[in-house]
Design a protein around this motif. Structure first.
Motif, mmCIF file in Angstrom:
data_model
loop_
_atom_site.group_PDB
_atom_site.id
_atom_site.type_symbol
_atom_site.label_atom_id
_atom_site.label_comp_id
_atom_site.label_asym_id
_atom_site.label_seq_id
_atom_site.Cartn_x
_atom_site.Cartn_y
_atom_site.Cartn_z
ATOM 1 N N LEU A 152 0.814 -1.217 0.000
ATOM 2 C CA LEU A 152 0.000 0.000 0.000
ATOM 3 C C LEU A 152 0.852 1.274 0.000
ATOM 4 O O LEU A 152 0.341 2.356 -0.279
ATOM 5 N N ALA A 153 2.132 1.138 0.275
ATOM 6 C CA ALA A 153 3.022 2.304 0.269
ATOM 7 C C ALA A 153 3.042 2.969 -1.105
ATOM 8 O O ALA A 153 3.387 4.149 -1.228
ATOM 9 N N GLU A 154 2.629 2.242 -2.125
ATOM 10 C CA GLU A 154 2.537 2.800 -3.474
ATOM 11 C C GLU A 154 1.597 4.014 -3.490
ATOM 12 O O GLU A 154 1.730 4.904 -4.332
ATOM 13 N N SER B 258 -6.582 1.854 -12.990
ATOM 14 C CA SER B 258 -6.640 0.487 -12.463
ATOM 15 C C SER B 258 -5.857 0.375 -11.156
ATOM 16 O O SER B 258 -6.099 -0.518 -10.343
ATOM 17 N N VAL B 259 -4.926 1.299 -10.946
ATOM 18 C CA VAL B 259 -4.158 1.300 -9.711
ATOM 19 C C VAL B 259 -5.081 1.543 -8.501
ATOM 20 O O VAL B 259 -4.850 1.007 -7.425
ATOM 21 N N PHE B 260 -6.141 2.309 -8.695
ATOM 22 C CA PHE B 260 -7.084 2.571 -7.598
ATOM 23 C C PHE B 260 -7.858 1.302 -7.227
ATOM 24 O O PHE B 260 -8.107 1.035 -6.045
ATOM 25 N N ALA B 261 -8.210 0.508 -8.226
ATOM 26 C CA ALA B 261 -8.895 -0.763 -7.967
ATOM 27 C C ALA B 261 -7.960 -1.725 -7.229
ATOM 28 O O ALA B 261 -8.373 -2.442 -6.316
ATOM 29 N N GLU B 262 -6.694 -1.721 -7.629
ATOM 30 C CA GLU B 262 -5.707 -2.571 -6.967
ATOM 31 C C GLU B 262 -5.535 -2.167 -5.507
ATOM 32 O O GLU B 262 -5.515 -3.009 -4.608
ATOM 33 N N LEU B 263 -5.432 -0.875 -5.267
ATOM 34 C CA LEU B 263 -5.303 -0.387 -3.892
ATOM 35 C C LEU B 263 -6.560 -0.698 -3.074
ATOM 36 O O LEU B 263 -6.472 -1.047 -1.889
ATOM 37 N N ARG C 235 -8.497 -3.279 -3.436
ATOM 38 C CA ARG C 235 -8.417 -4.699 -3.073
ATOM 39 C C ARG C 235 -7.431 -4.916 -1.927
ATOM 40 O O ARG C 235 -7.691 -5.718 -1.024
ATOM 41 N N LEU C 236 -6.318 -4.199 -1.952
ATOM 42 C CA LEU C 236 -5.341 -4.331 -0.874
ATOM 43 C C LEU C 236 -5.934 -3.873 0.461
ATOM 44 O O LEU C 236 -5.759 -4.545 1.492
ATOM 45 N N PHE C 237 -6.640 -2.737 0.443
ATOM 46 C CA PHE C 237 -7.281 -2.267 1.674
ATOM 47 C C PHE C 237 -8.329 -3.262 2.173
ATOM 48 O O PHE C 237 -8.454 -3.510 3.374
ATOM 49 N N LEU C 238 -9.074 -3.836 1.242
ATOM 50 C CA LEU C 238 -10.073 -4.839 1.624
ATOM 51 C C LEU C 238 -9.404 -6.083 2.204
ATOM 52 O O LEU C 238 -9.907 -6.675 3.167
ATOM 53 N N ASP C 239 -8.261 -6.463 1.634
ATOM 54 C CA ASP C 239 -7.520 -7.599 2.177
ATOM 55 C C ASP C 239 -7.030 -7.310 3.592
ATOM 56 O O ASP C 239 -7.062 -8.189 4.464
ATOM 57 N N VAL C 240 -6.561 -6.088 3.827
ATOM 58 C CA VAL C 240 -6.147 -5.693 5.175
ATOM 59 C C VAL C 240 -7.343 -5.792 6.122
ATOM 60 O O VAL C 240 -7.236 -6.332 7.229
ATOM 61 N N SER C 241 -8.478 -5.286 5.680
ATOM 62 C CA SER C 241 -9.687 -5.322 6.502
ATOM 63 C C SER C 241 -10.090 -6.758 6.839
ATOM 64 O O SER C 241 -10.421 -7.063 7.983
#
Length: 130
Positions: free
Chosen positions: A78-80, A92-97, A99-105
């Motif tokens: 997420l540091a990206e 598409s980078v926003f969709a990727e981020l 998903r990462l936030f959702l994975d953290v959640s």
């Protein structure tokens, strides 16, 4: 001669173990044991229950540590976000981020559930140390 005595209540929250301890306690409760023998059997069941509680709690802690490691790795990815500006052309980078936030959640929710279960796993019953 059988003394009027109830088997110890099962302590672990872990369903299968609690059920097994209840079954053994019910069988032992139906035996005609002298008081000294019954007390020893009850103490052994209580010690077994305490050991199983400790095992279940350890498993929950280890699982939470695994989720923490997963979260730490995701935070690194997420540091990206620090490098992205409002004018980012690749949306598409926003969709990727996302998903990462959702994975953290999701990982945090699993870890929190394990810690909640660890709180409700008794580590001792009156008169019996783990």
């Amino acid at each position: 001669m059988r003394a009027s005595h109830e088997p110890p209540a099962p302590l672990p929250v872990d369903g299968a173990v609690a059920a097994a301890i209840r079954r053994v306690g019910a069988i032992v409760g139906g035996l005609e044991l002298d008081c000294a023998c019954r007390a020893r059997v009850d103490e052994a069941l209580a010690r077994f229950a305490a050991l199983e509680e400790a095992r279940a709690r350890r498993e929950r802690i280890l699982a939470a540590r695994g989720e923490l490691a997963r979260i730490e790795g995701l935070v690194g990815l997420l540091a990206e976000l620090h490098e992205i500006g409002a004018a980012e052309p690749d949306t598409s980078v926003f969709a990727e981020l996302e998903r990462l936030f959702l994975d953290v959640s999701d990982a945090a929710a699993r870890a929190a559930a394990g810690m909640r279960e660890a709180q409700t796993t008794p580590t001792r019953q009156e008169g019996h140390a783990p």
